[in-house]
Write a protein that holds these residues in place. Sequence first.
Motif, short mmCIF file in Angstrom:
data_model
loop_
_atom_site.label_atom_id
_atom_site.label_comp_id
_atom_site.label_asym_id
_atom_site.label_seq_id
_atom_site.Cartn_x
_atom_site.Cartn_y
_atom_site.Cartn_z
N MET A 1 -92.53 -119.67 -31.15
CA MET A 1 -92.28 -118.68 -30.10
C MET A 1 -93.88 -118.15 -29.59
SD MET A 1 -89.91 -117.97 -28.22
CE MET A 1 -88.31 -117.62 -28.69
N ASN A 3 -95.72 -115.58 -27.31
CA ASN A 3 -95.33 -114.03 -26.65
C ASN A 3 -96.41 -113.99 -25.27
OD1 ASN A 3 -93.32 -113.14 -28.38
ND2 ASN A 3 -94.80 -112.56 -29.95
N GLN A 4 -95.84 -113.53 -24.14
CA GLN A 4 -96.53 -113.74 -23.27
C GLN A 4 -97.21 -112.09 -23.13
OE1 GLN A 4 -94.31 -114.99 -20.00
NE2 GLN A 4 -96.07 -115.81 -18.70
N PRO A 5 -98.32 -111.84 -22.93
CA PRO A 5 -98.83 -110.53 -22.65
C PRO A 5 -97.88 -109.56 -21.67
CG PRO A 5 -100.45 -111.96 -21.56
CD PRO A 5 -99.36 -112.84 -22.31
N HIS A 160 -112.92 -128.01 -3.19
CA HIS A 160 -112.59 -128.84 -1.95
C HIS A 160 -113.16 -128.32 -0.62
CE1 HIS A 160 -109.73 -125.46 -1.74
NE2 HIS A 160 -109.43 -125.90 -0.36
N ASP A 213 -108.40 -111.78 -12.69
CA ASP A 213 -109.09 -112.75 -13.67
C ASP A 213 -110.45 -112.60 -13.82
OD1 ASP A 213 -106.67 -114.23 -14.12
OD2 ASP A 213 -107.10 -116.04 -12.73
N GLU A 217 -111.90 -112.10 -17.17
CA GLU A 217 -112.77 -113.08 -17.71
C GLU A 217 -114.29 -112.70 -17.74
OE1 GLU A 217 -110.05 -115.59 -18.62
OE2 GLU A 217 -112.23 -116.54 -18.82
N GLN B 122 -103.22 -122.45 -17.25
CA GLN B 122 -102.04 -121.02 -17.52
C GLN B 122 -100.64 -121.30 -16.90
OE1 GLN B 122 -103.55 -117.79 -15.66
NE2 GLN B 122 -102.18 -116.28 -16.75
N ASP B 126 -97.31 -120.85 -18.86
CA ASP B 126 -96.28 -119.91 -18.53
C ASP B 126 -95.03 -120.60 -18.35
OD1 ASP B 126 -97.98 -117.81 -18.59
OD2 ASP B 126 -98.37 -117.68 -16.36
N ILE B 129 -93.54 -121.30 -21.43
CA ILE B 129 -93.18 -120.17 -22.21
C ILE B 129 -91.73 -119.75 -21.60
CG2 ILE B 129 -93.59 -117.71 -22.48
CD1 ILE B 129 -96.32 -118.54 -23.02
N GLN B 132 -89.09 -121.73 -23.08
CA GLN B 132 -89.18 -121.98 -24.63
C GLN B 132 -87.92 -121.67 -25.48
OE1 GLN B 132 -92.12 -119.81 -26.55
NE2 GLN B 132 -91.67 -117.80 -25.60
N ASP B 133 -87.02 -120.72 -24.79
CA ASP B 133 -85.70 -120.21 -25.60
C ASP B 133 -85.14 -121.29 -25.74
OD1 ASP B 133 -86.64 -117.90 -26.02
OD2 ASP B 133 -86.01 -117.19 -24.24
N ARG B 147 -108.69 -120.06 -18.99
CA ARG B 147 -108.66 -119.33 -17.98
C ARG B 147 -107.56 -118.35 -17.85
NH1 ARG B 147 -109.41 -120.06 -11.73
NH2 ARG B 147 -108.76 -118.01 -11.04
N GLY B 148 -107.47 -117.12 -17.94
CA GLY B 148 -106.27 -116.17 -18.13
C GLY B 148 -105.45 -116.26 -19.32
N TYR B 152 -102.95 -114.05 -24.43
CA TYR B 152 -101.80 -114.63 -24.98
C TYR B 152 -101.75 -114.72 -26.59
CZ TYR B 152 -100.19 -116.19 -20.37
OH TYR B 152 -99.90 -115.94 -19.19
N ASP B 265 -107.10 -131.33 -4.42
CA ASP B 265 -107.56 -131.21 -3.07
C ASP B 265 -108.54 -131.99 -2.61
OD1 ASP B 265 -105.55 -129.32 -2.71
OD2 ASP B 265 -106.78 -127.79 -3.45
N ARG B 631 -88.03 -119.67 -7.11
CA ARG B 631 -87.28 -118.68 -6.51
C ARG B 631 -86.44 -119.27 -5.42
NH1 ARG B 631 -90.61 -114.10 -4.39
NH2 ARG B 631 -92.25 -115.32 -4.53
#
Lengths: 272, 656
Positions: A1, A3-5, A160, A213, A217, B122, B126, B129, B132-133, B147-148, B152, B265, B631
């Motif tokens: 599992m 965990n997302q922050p 691009h 970001d 970063e 990322q 995401d 995640i 994942q359940d 990056r980003g 986590y 792109d 969505r």
Amino acid sequence: MINQPQPRTSTDDRVIGDVIMQMKDITLRFGGVVAISSISFDIREGEIRAIIGPNGAGKSSMLNVISGFYRPQEGEIWFRGRKRPAMKPYQVARQGIARTFQNIALFEGMSVLDNVMTGRLNHMNPNVFLQAIWKGKAEREEVENRERAERIIDFLEIQHIRKTPVSRLPYGLKKRVELARALVSEPSLLLLDEPMAGMNVEEKEDMSRFILDVNDEFGTTIALIEHDMGVVMDLSDRVVVMDYGKKIGDGIPDEVRSNQDVIDAYLGVSHD
Amino acid sequence: MANVLTSVGDPQSIPALLRRNASQFGTVPAYREKEFGIWQSWTWGQTEQEVEAFALGLIRLGLKEGDFLAIIGRNRPYMYWSIVAAQSVGAVPVPIYQDAVAEEMSFVLRHCGARFVVVGDQEQVDKVIEIQDQLHQFEHMIYLDPRGLRKYDHTHLHQFSRVQEQGRAARDELMDELDVRRDRLNYDSTCVMLYTSGTTGKPKGVVLSNRNVIETSKSSSQFDSLRQSDDVLAYLPMAWVGDFMFSIGQAYWTGFCVNCPESSDTMMTDLREIGPTYYFAPPRIFETQLTHVMIRMEDAGRLKKWLFDVFMRQAQKTGSAILDGKPVNVVDRLMYWLGHVLVYGPLKNTLGLSRVRVGYTAGEAIGPEIFDFFRSLGINLKQLYGQTEATVYITAQPDGEVLSDSVGKICEGVELKVDESGEVFFRSPGVFVEYYKNPEATHETKSPDGWVATGDAGFIDSDTGHLRIIDRAKDVGKMADGSLFAPKYVENKLKFFPNILEAVVFGGGRDACAALINIDLAAVGNWAERNNIVYSSYQDLTSHPQVMAAIQDHVEEVNRSLMDDRMLSGCQIHRFVVLHKELDADDGELTRTRKVRRRLIEEKYRDIVDALYDSSTTVSTETEVTYEDGRKGSIKATLEIRTVPMDDVSVRLAAE
């Protein structure tokens, strides 16, 4: 599992350091008009600090004071623990303060890459002769600068359009190019003047992501002006609220949101 | 390295081929990727080390033989290395479409029970995640771009380069284990599992063995005399069998270089920079390229436009013949040469196709006009016919024997038959092992003696020996009056018009055909701009009277060309509607390889289809759409239904 922050809060694990910039009793007048009246606030290292307020509140003037474009009649600016003497904008830029503009100020005829490279100006060897023959140090520097520029281009996902003249780009991308140019100078304080003005929802989401970001970063301290309250409340760690040149609120987004003066300033108040 | 292959003769697995390439072509590039504006490259020797480091890292993390390792991301060398590394440790790589919505991804990951997932960035982290359940076996995720992701929780999340580092550090300890596992691989071990997008129902996991992949790579590489010095651009989805064959199968067999674009792109720019010698694209890419060329020529100056028109006529006349080495008179040859200098050469260069020696299109039928356009420029574009279950190759067109309406001759080692109903069956060394955990489907598709039903209706042309595919077997039908109904044939004719992106034709069992049409926003938008037509949105543009008129012209032209075809004259389109939204894979209307899901569309747009078959002139509809983040929302619209005048046909019908 995995965990997302959690979504960012003011208490998360980011290192918010000491005060990097302090504005003390700043007053700025244009003739009889008082644009900013005796405002004080500070910016801490590593945070995202927003300045908000209705139209004409003096937000842009405040940003211009920080960037050295306007010189306040009264008050002091302390940067990195030292009182800042009167400075020209280019001197401020050399101190590591970069900015973007509300109405984009790019070199329209130049390519995105060249525009971004201009952001490296302060890291270039001023020796005209070496630059002209483009040998030795000048060449090495160019390579290094290009490398930095490419990393930012990659980071902001504008590969691009690398070779596209800026004049041919849509508005949302121009804003991103401007951010790239500011970032490539490796600023310790980044000033963003309405980074989301005129954008649609999707572009705003992208831009918010990039701002977060950048802060994450590179650990860049960011001060931004923004109209979109939703964006500001989501992005920033602390918010200064201005109205008619005065500071009417200062604190974390939740405090500011519940501040009666702020609500009045935004929604208006009946005078009966 | 001390160990020797346990089997004699040719390498029997992809990792074994990697070892062969590393020793034979150690210093030539195996992979290139554009990053930070520069083409970075890795030799075969370096590739072997990178793959080995990652494989060791995977063993260290606990990847076992027979485990499944899912791969989600765009084409990058690291992703291809992950595939080979997974094979090296005896696991089964499962590339998954990166643009799949969470639900589809969840199905595939659950179905194969992947314990490990390698992802690009990322966004995909995401996505996994989020689901994942539902994934009981899922344990570790490895990502490329940090990056980003710094904040986590990294107990089960790992950065690709870190896994490699740990693998290198544990080399002494784990190398024996890796060698043992690698040596256990043989022709019967699973090479890869690919999920077919499936125009109907849930995706099926097609298991391909090393035999399937290597034997097919061997014969197809010989067929087109692919060379070690060839270059391909890997830009098609990694989950698609075509990309697996070109970028892994044939690349490892012949040792050619796989080039990865900087981002999706920049694909066109990267294509131009690399100038591949072996190029593969589905018809859609060629359609788009042709549309762009046509749009830009509309904007070109008079002289350029005149030159283009004159020489393109010349090319259409003699281009293909010259390419096929047929006799052409001297004047035409001279004109063609001039055209090459002035138009074709520069155009090919702009398209990035100057160096193409072997080009293929497949996956869908290509409009003959589009096909001829590229061939007339002197690009050796050919067609092949295949599917995941065949490890791609069933038939292919040999050089110099190219016909726009065939899919080529039966490939070496392939047997082919057509049953009474017209469905095509094949048997070959490439025949898949099974559908994973789906014996019923395996049984339905593949007979015990190895014959596989393609689900396509076609016939072998007795004059040329080429296979011709008419349509999906289940789509080909009869109209109410008994005449033949082949929807795709008509749709392809419609799609040749740059203004039309997609079309769905209905008519099986009915008296007349009707069509749903999608306009091409790039082409129509450009046209609108040039004609000062103001529009605010895609939906707005679709309902513009002038757009409707233009589409009607196209439909009438298609009807005229259908009238000449005795077999298919019944397929003329009586009524059509221009859809207010683009058909989209996210809404399930297209497969991930952008094939139309006919039944689903008919179901979803039932109200519109019904209106096409009553006498109404407008129809109000509300359509559910899925946004990229999953969505859902809905679009309401009132669409105009046009009836196409059908004088000739009605006169003829009245006469009968």
